[in-house]
Design a protein around this motif. Sequence first.
Motif, PDB file in Angstrom:
ATOM      1  N   PRO A  15       0.824  -1.207   0.000  1.00  0.00           N
ATOM      2  CA  PRO A  15       0.000   0.000   0.000  1.00  0.00           C
ATOM      3  C   PRO A  15       0.865   1.268   0.000  1.00  0.00           C
ATOM      4  CG  PRO A  15      -0.825  -1.561   1.611  1.00  0.00           C
ATOM      5  CD  PRO A  15       0.474  -2.109   1.114  1.00  0.00           C
ATOM      6  N   THR A  16       0.476   2.224  -0.842  1.00  0.00           N
ATOM      7  CA  THR A  16       1.251   3.442  -1.012  1.00  0.00           C
ATOM      8  C   THR A  16       0.547   4.639  -0.396  1.00  0.00           C
ATOM      9  OG1 THR A  16       2.274   2.631  -3.057  1.00  0.00           O
ATOM     10  CG2 THR A  16       2.299   5.016  -2.685  1.00  0.00           C
ATOM     11  N   MET A  29       4.181  -0.844   4.254  1.00  0.00           N
ATOM     12  CA  MET A  29       3.583   0.379   3.727  1.00  0.00           C
ATOM     13  C   MET A  29       4.709   1.221   3.158  1.00  0.00           C
ATOM     14  SD  MET A  29       1.203   3.088   5.827  1.00  0.00           S
ATOM     15  CE  MET A  29       0.253   1.726   6.515  1.00  0.00           C
ATOM     16  N   ALA A  75      -3.068   6.042  -5.232  1.00  0.00           N
ATOM     17  CA  ALA A  75      -2.638   5.953  -3.835  1.00  0.00           C
ATOM     18  C   ALA A  75      -3.720   5.300  -2.980  1.00  0.00           C
ATOM     19  CB  ALA A  75      -2.324   7.345  -3.304  1.00  0.00           C
ATOM     20  N   ARG A  76      -3.291   4.634  -1.914  1.00  0.00           N
ATOM     21  CA  ARG A  76      -4.233   4.106  -0.931  1.00  0.00           C
ATOM     22  C   ARG A  76      -4.614   5.173   0.092  1.00  0.00           C
ATOM     23  NH1 ARG A  76      -4.174  -1.544  -0.272  1.00  0.00           N
ATOM     24  NH2 ARG A  76      -5.531  -1.235   1.543  1.00  0.00           N
ATOM     25  N   VAL A  77      -3.662   6.115   0.350  1.00  0.00           N
ATOM     26  CA  VAL A  77      -3.889   7.176   1.324  1.00  0.00           C
ATOM     27  C   VAL A  77      -3.160   8.430   0.850  1.00  0.00           C
ATOM     28  CG1 VAL A  77      -3.621   7.927   3.733  1.00  0.00           C
ATOM     29  CG2 VAL A  77      -3.981   5.506   3.225  1.00  0.00           C
ATOM     30  N   VAL A  83      -9.576   9.892  -2.425  1.00  0.00           N
ATOM     31  CA  VAL A  83      -8.645   9.019  -1.728  1.00  0.00           C
ATOM     32  C   VAL A  83      -8.769   9.239  -0.215  1.00  0.00           C
ATOM     33  CG1 VAL A  83      -6.773  10.716  -1.923  1.00  0.00           C
ATOM     34  CG2 VAL A  83      -6.210   8.331  -1.584  1.00  0.00           C
ATOM     35  N   GLN A 126      -6.578   3.840   7.490  1.00  0.00           N
ATOM     36  CA  GLN A 126      -6.993   4.267   6.159  1.00  0.00           C
ATOM     37  C   GLN A 126      -6.597   3.301   5.046  1.00  0.00           C
ATOM     38  OE1 GLN A 126      -9.357   6.154   6.724  1.00  0.00           O
ATOM     39  NE2 GLN A 126      -8.842   8.190   5.929  1.00  0.00           N
ATOM     40  N   VAL A 127      -5.607   2.440   5.262  1.00  0.00           N
ATOM     41  CA  VAL A 127      -5.284   1.423   4.251  1.00  0.00           C
ATOM     42  C   VAL A 127      -6.026   0.122   4.532  1.00  0.00           C
ATOM     43  CG1 VAL A 127      -3.001   2.400   3.809  1.00  0.00           C
ATOM     44  CG2 VAL A 127      -3.236   0.509   5.436  1.00  0.00           C
ATOM     45  N   ASP A 166      -9.746  -2.090   5.628  1.00  0.00           N
ATOM     46  CA  ASP A 166     -10.971  -2.423   4.901  1.00  0.00           C
ATOM     47  C   ASP A 166     -12.088  -1.403   5.079  1.00  0.00           C
ATOM     48  OD1 ASP A 166      -9.775  -4.769   4.002  1.00  0.00           O
ATOM     49  OD2 ASP A 166     -10.448  -5.923   5.749  1.00  0.00           O
ATOM     50  N   ARG A 208     -13.642   8.034   4.010  1.00  0.00           N
ATOM     51  CA  ARG A 208     -13.448   8.650   2.697  1.00  0.00           C
ATOM     52  C   ARG A 208     -14.048  10.061   2.648  1.00  0.00           C
ATOM     53  NH1 ARG A 208     -11.484   5.390  -1.203  1.00  0.00           N
ATOM     54  NH2 ARG A 208     -11.395   3.140  -0.746  1.00  0.00           N
TER      55      ARG A 208
END
Length: 383
Positions: A201-202, A231, A276-278, A300, A339-340, A342, A346
């Motif tokens: 996850p980025t 991460m 991006a994941r976050v 995001v 935030q990364v 489930d 948002r």
Amino acid sequence: MIVISARYRVPMRIAIYVHDMRASGVVRAMIALARALAEAGDDAVLVAGSSAGWFGAADVAPARFVAATERQAESRGQLRGVPALRRAIRAIAPDVVLSGGNHGHVSLWAATRGLGIPRVFVFSNPMERAGQPIRNRWRMAKSATLIAASARSVVVGRNLADDAAFSRGIAAGRVVLIRNGIARAGVAASPVPAAMVDAVPTVLAVGRLTKQKNYEGLIAAIAAANRVRPMRLVVLGGGDAAYRDGLAAQAAALGVGDRVLFAGVTDDVYPWLRAARVFAIASWWEGSSIALLEAVDAGVPIVASTTAGDAVEVLDGGRYGLIVAPDDAEGFAAALLRQVGDDPVRPGDRILAYDAGAMMRAYRALLVGVVEGAPVRTPTRSS
């Protein structure tokens, strides 16, 4: 295209000044303003103290672009560029000049003295900052001088309107609040940047490599989060190479040297945001972050510091993203992990409260009032 009502005086010749053309939220906001005014029929000219940077005339069109000098414009020693800037302003002969961002205000003030051109200063950062008592006094005195020398001044976020440097001017009507806004990007099928392709996850951060952005704290949070799950952090932004190397050394010392990437500058952050994941912003201070609004627009999940300008307001106290103290690396790590996961928080439709059209109309109403010498009334907007 952003539509600005034509019921106001058309056309005006408006000079919009920026310190240089390096990629920053301020420069991007002023380019957007110049373009919108030109599209509405005004003769809008973006004037740069220096042409140095990422953006140029093609980005400014249909507004005109003028650079006072080709050499690099440093934040310090600003007065050296005043003669060239004065010549550029006199050649343009604008009805009004607006100075965007804090870095160039002194230069613009000096360059326009005695020319009889009304000035509008846009303040994008607070004057009082933790741990800087002497510099705070200087900034407070400087801002008071600039406000007194302006036809009107603008602050871009509620946090600035409440700042002691501006609250008195707000009450007296000399300073007005015009919240930052952005034109929505819409859905695009842009390719995912290669730097964002990874099974891990980025977390994406956007902004110049400066102490203000608190990348040290963000790297510490990434290191803490990696004790729980892998991460990575990707940073978009230019800056001093020595400072970047220091951040890289910090990441290596914390065992995440291979999990932190400095990806440079881009003219389009949206492909990066969507991949991006976050999105993370850990700044010690801000005015109103354009990058934060773009992250809200991209949908995001967000983690922001309590001191990242108007982030608390934009995220509605945590309803649209998570908020953590800037010096709490463990708390920031926990928020990133949430935030990364489930069930991230948002931003939903929050961007609707930060519409660029409302911002542009407010600026134009302000400029018309200044040019015509009428009482200034800016359109109201809901937050």
